[in-house]
Design an enzyme around this catalytic site. Structure first.
Site, mmCIF file in Angstrom:
data_model
loop_
_atom_site.group_PDB
_atom_site.id
_atom_site.type_symbol
_atom_site.label_atom_id
_atom_site.label_comp_id
_atom_site.label_asym_id
_atom_site.label_seq_id
_atom_site.Cartn_x
_atom_site.Cartn_y
_atom_site.Cartn_z
ATOM 1 C CG HIS A 53 109.367 -26.668 -20.502
ATOM 2 N ND1 HIS A 53 109.965 -27.339 -19.466
ATOM 3 C CD2 HIS A 53 108.206 -26.170 -19.991
ATOM 4 C CE1 HIS A 53 109.201 -27.262 -18.383
ATOM 5 N NE2 HIS A 53 108.133 -26.558 -18.672
ATOM 6 C CG HIS A 71 104.275 -29.495 -18.939
ATOM 7 N ND1 HIS A 71 103.196 -28.816 -18.389
ATOM 8 C CD2 HIS A 71 105.364 -28.750 -18.631
ATOM 9 C CE1 HIS A 71 103.629 -27.723 -17.796
ATOM 10 N NE2 HIS A 71 104.940 -27.654 -17.922
ATOM 11 C CD GLU A 113 106.414 -29.618 -15.213
ATOM 12 O OE1 GLU A 113 107.383 -29.281 -15.912
ATOM 13 O OE2 GLU A 113 105.715 -28.777 -14.616
HETATM 14 C C1 GLA Z 1 106.692 -25.408 -16.181
HETATM 15 C C2 GLA Z 1 107.393 -24.258 -15.625
HETATM 16 C C3 GLA Z 1 106.453 -23.149 -15.344
HETATM 17 C C4 GLA Z 1 105.665 -22.805 -16.578
HETATM 18 C C5 GLA Z 1 104.972 -24.036 -17.079
HETATM 19 C C6 GLA Z 1 104.273 -23.766 -18.374
HETATM 20 O O1 GLA Z 1 106.118 -26.185 -15.260
HETATM 21 O O2 GLA Z 1 108.139 -24.566 -14.474
HETATM 22 O O3 GLA Z 1 107.131 -22.023 -14.899
HETATM 23 O O4 GLA Z 1 106.518 -22.318 -17.566
HETATM 24 O O5 GLA Z 1 105.876 -25.056 -17.281
HETATM 25 O O6 GLA Z 1 103.475 -22.617 -18.341
#
Ligand code: GLA
Length: 411
Positions: free
Chosen positions: A164, A238, A375
């Protein structure tokens, strides 16, 4: 003789009276026509006034202070409200959606995203609640990729991998914000200049994200970016949704449809192996509406690795074309969310890492699976997987994707 003359004059009088009467009738008719036209004009006028007042009602945006970051930058909170009373709150810290109020089948509004009441909790948070994610949403294996023969080393913040956007991704920076009133709703335009070398990425990347809340209860997100040097980009959003209302139990009974015939299995570090696996006959088949919890505890390796669903689905249909790719519904409230996107993939994350240690809005404690994320994105680790759709953005080119979260309520 006289009698004849009298009779003639009486006849002529009678004729002229008849003609008077005719002309009066014609006048009266034309008056009726005029009256009808007047009524129609008045009705049109009233409708235009009504529509205008509706347009004024839809463009409601307010701004308040949300506090300061540790280095003293002012942070604001914007409230966008549409003509139906739906509302989204967005802070320019991380471009984060802090609350989203949508009606249930009885018209009762609830906040359907997880989040915090105050900036301090967002500054400490690691769950990416409601944030814009970039430069690269999802993971890049070992935090490395090669572009035009040059290897770039990114910040690693998820074991040995990059997640991210790194240690200080787009979710942790302060964006410039400009509210915008539109004919069909209200928008917030967020811009951010990510400097060459930030978190290890090449090129000065100029990013624009426009959130629009329409009067038909769409939350639309337009992402665009340009660079002065070839680079990679993969932006996403997100929010953790709970259509029954945030903090109102888990999402295991929500029913989900994802228009994907394949998904990308991963290794233990959640990096795709490169395989595009057919969902048929696996717990990853959401091509028919299925409860999220129906198969989540099955003895299936990919579910064990992700501690539930935390995977990229390969969306059917043409990338670049805005199409309906997912639908989630909660039968207790009747709330329905559709996801439309131009992207080729979607990460379905079932809130596996929430563990009751976070207390969110209204003192609600977020237990495991109390929210889910959808997402929209390019596939994880694409810069190291030449067979996946490319995430390269060339100097002078424009990155542009659109995603819509569309809300309604059914029986
Ligand atoms: C994303 C990732 C997950 C986790 C979340 C935040 O969706 O794929 O593995 O890291 O973000 O906790």
């Amino acid at each position: 003789m006289n009698t004849m003359t009298n009779r003639r004059s009486r006849i002529s009088n009678h004729r002229s009276q008849t003609s008077d009467l005719r002309s009066q009738i014609t006048n009266f008719r034309s008056q009726i026509t005029n009256f009808k036209a007047l009524c129609l004009a008045l009705l049109c006028g009233a409708m235009i006034l009504l529509l205008n007042s509706d347009a004024r009602a839809q463009a409601k945006i307010t701004k308040e202070s949300f506090g300061k970051t540790a280095d003293g930058q002012n942070v604001d909170l914007y409230t966008l409200r549409n003509s139906r009373g739906a509302e989204v709150r967005i802070t320019n810290y991380g471009g984060t959606v802090t609350s989203l109020k949508m009606p249930d089948r009885n018209g009762t509004f609830a906040d359907i995203v997880l989040g915090f009441d105050n900036l301090d909790d967002y500054l400490k948070a690691t769950a990416y609640f409601g944030a814009i994610i970039g430069r690269y949403g999802n993971r890049i294996g070992k935090g490395r990729f090669t572009l035009h023969g040059v290897e770039y080393k990114l910040a690693t913040n998820n074991g040995e991998n990059h997640l991210h956007g790194g240690i200080k991704g787009f979710d942790k920076v302060v964006w410039n914000a400009k509210p915008l009133k539109l004919a069909n709703g209200a928008a917030l335009v967020l811009t951010y200049l990510s400097k060459d070398g930030e978190e290890g990425y090449p090129g000065n990347l100029s990013v624009k994200v426009v959130y629009t809340l329409t009067n038909t209860n769409d939350l639309k997100i337009d992402y665009s970016a340009t660079t002065d040097k070839d680079t990679i980009v993969n932006l996403t959003h997100h929010s953790y949704f709970n259509l029954a209302g945030q903090g109102n139990g888990d999402i295991l009974n929500h029913r989900l449809w994802i228009n994907a015939a394949r998904f990308t299995p991963t290794d233990a570090g959640s990096i795709p192996t490169g395989e595009l696996r057919n969902v048929h006959g696996t717990p990853f088949d959401f091509t028919r509406l299925t409860a999220i919890g129906a198969r989540i505890n099955q003895d299936y390796e990919q579910l064990k690795l992700g501690k539930g669903y935390d995977h990229n689905f390969v969306l059917n249909g043409r990338m670049g074309v805005l199409r309906r790719v997912a639908r989630a519904s909660d039968s207790t409230s009747g709330r329905v969310m559709e996801v439309w996107t131009t992207e080729p993939g979607i990460q379905f994350y079932s809130g596996n890492f929430l563990d009751g240690t976070l207390t969110g809005k209204d003192g609600k404690v977020y237990q495991q699976r109390s929210g889910f994320c959808l997402e929209t994105q390019h596939y994880p680790d694409s810069p190291n997987k030449p067979a996946f759709p490319a995430t390269l953005l060339r100097k002078g080119a424009r990155y542009h994707t659109t995603t819509i979260y569309r809300f309604s309520a059914g029986r």
